[in-house]
Write a protein that holds these residues in place. Sequence first.
Motif, PDB file in Angstrom:
ATOM      1  N   GLU A 143       0.807  -1.194   0.000  1.00 50.21           N
ATOM      2  CA  GLU A 143       0.000   0.000   0.000  1.00 50.21           C
ATOM      3  C   GLU A 143       0.852   1.262   0.000  1.00 50.21           C
ATOM      4  OE1 GLU A 143       0.247  -2.175   2.454  1.00 50.21           O
ATOM      5  OE2 GLU A 143       0.003  -1.289   4.433  1.00 50.21           O
ATOM      6  N   GLN A 144       0.378   2.294  -0.677  1.00 47.53           N
ATOM      7  CA  GLN A 144       1.125   3.536  -0.794  1.00 47.53           C
ATOM      8  C   GLN A 144       0.402   4.639  -0.027  1.00 47.53           C
ATOM      9  OE1 GLN A 144       4.217   3.623  -2.760  1.00 47.53           O
ATOM     10  NE2 GLN A 144       3.764   1.519  -2.216  1.00 47.53           N
ATOM     11  N   GLU A 145       0.831   4.933   1.154  1.00 44.96           N
ATOM     12  CA  GLU A 145       0.236   6.006   1.927  1.00 44.96           C
ATOM     13  C   GLU A 145       0.957   7.318   1.687  1.00 44.96           C
ATOM     14  OE1 GLU A 145      -1.118   3.166   5.673  1.00 44.96           O
ATOM     15  OE2 GLU A 145      -0.219   5.115   6.045  1.00 44.96           O
TER      16      GLU A 145
ATOM     17  N   SER B  88       3.504   9.709  -1.230  1.00 51.07           N
ATOM     18  CA  SER B  88       3.731   9.925  -2.649  1.00 51.07           C
ATOM     19  C   SER B  88       5.219  10.122  -2.917  1.00 51.07           C
ATOM     20  CB  SER B  88       2.942  11.152  -3.130  1.00 51.07           C
ATOM     21  OG  SER B  88       3.313  11.486  -4.446  1.00 51.07           O
TER      22      SER B  88
ATOM     23  N   ASN C  24       4.148   2.499  -8.871  1.00 54.80           N
ATOM     24  CA  ASN C  24       2.739   2.186  -9.108  1.00 54.80           C
ATOM     25  C   ASN C  24       2.158   1.401  -7.939  1.00 54.80           C
ATOM     26  OD1 ASN C  24       3.602  -0.494  -9.411  1.00 54.80           O
ATOM     27  ND2 ASN C  24       3.566  -0.428 -11.655  1.00 54.80           N
ATOM     28  N   LYS C  25       0.919   0.932  -8.088  1.00 57.21           N
ATOM     29  CA  LYS C  25       0.250   0.253  -6.978  1.00 57.21           C
ATOM     30  C   LYS C  25       0.918  -1.073  -6.612  1.00 57.21           C
ATOM     31  CE  LYS C  25      -3.156  -2.022  -9.979  1.00 57.21           C
ATOM     32  NZ  LYS C  25      -4.612  -2.222 -10.243  1.00 57.21           N
ATOM     33  N   ASN C  26       1.726  -1.613  -7.529  1.00 51.47           N
ATOM     34  CA  ASN C  26       2.463  -2.850  -7.254  1.00 51.47           C
ATOM     35  C   ASN C  26       3.860  -2.592  -6.708  1.00 51.47           C
ATOM     36  OD1 ASN C  26       0.344  -4.531  -8.245  1.00 51.47           O
ATOM     37  ND2 ASN C  26       1.010  -4.123 -10.350  1.00 51.47           N
ATOM     38  N   GLY C  27       4.149  -1.320  -6.448  1.00 47.03           N
ATOM     39  CA  GLY C  27       5.452  -0.975  -5.896  1.00 47.03           C
ATOM     40  C   GLY C  27       6.571  -0.979  -6.919  1.00 47.03           C
TER      41      GLY C  27
END
Length: 350
Positions: free
Chosen positions: A2-4, A6, A25-28
């Motif tokens: 998860e990216q909390e 930026s 991206n959402k997959n790191g």
Amino acid sequence: MEQELSFRKLVESSECPEQLKYDFNKNGELKHLDTNEPFVFNYYKNAHESNHKRYQVLGHLITQYVYELLERVCKLQKVHIPTDATEDEPRSFFFISEKALTNSSSLIVLLQDRGVFRAGQWGLKTIIHEGLDHGTQIPFIKTALQCYGGVIVLNPNDNFIDLKMEDEWLSLSTKEESSTVNSSWRIPKRCSSSPEEHTIYIWDNFISKSAAKNVAFIAHGYGGLVFINLLMQRTWEVMNKVYSVALIDSMHHTLHQVKNNPQVQEWIQKHCREWVTNSKPLDRPTGSLVKVDCPTVSAGTEKYSLAPSSTLQAIFKYLKSTLKAKNTVALSRSPIVTRSSKNKKRGNTC
């Protein structure tokens, strides 16, 4: 993952947002904002020095981003060392989970390889090309917190402060770079001027004083050599407090470091296991050329950079089994508690 936070905001706050149009991206995975392509080193044509500088800036921004992930996603606390440092003295730091030192159960210590990368990373190049799940220690940290309660993330490569580079990190200017880099001032950080010194200081001032009865180390590459150095420098403390050590492609040398200490050799054989890059399936025994070394098994990959992420589940399965074995032995050695002995204990006010 998860990216909390930026990563892009960090890039835009630097002086080179256009030269580094990348984000996770959402997959790191690190991808270009326009083309969705992975990172390309050669941004400038026929200008290796400028491309290298751009790569350094990217590495610095990723390091800051990982630090923020450790604090805000993993909820770890940054602890500066040495604890008696003056305000203007260069300091290092490491990360620790809440109540890790007061929790009497288990404590996992992460010890990375040698390189330009810092706390929370298995490898900077791995983060850039393979993503956060493979290159950072965050999956290990989350598993340790979920299953064991306490974790310490060492920062063994943060050894110096470079006065010249501190001012230039976020700039792509390369003017006079070739003539100033060699003469830049590097000030060693007290109690952390080497990976060995950093680890011994945190052992002496934090780990050895913790309430944790079960301490385990997970060490990658040069981190394995650093752990064996700690074992030799604080032999009885380490052997009494550490119940298990998971080594990943370790650079330690048992015969050279341990020499002719049969008790330490026996402890290593009993309490350590090493995962090595190999074509065999994960956890398949590979054999060891050194009889006094620990058992070795396959990491399930032939890529050194992917060994940590490839072995995560196998390592925690091993730590769980060794902890269970230790507790079983301790239980078998404890005296049988009878009803009369319980009553005696209740009447004892000491």
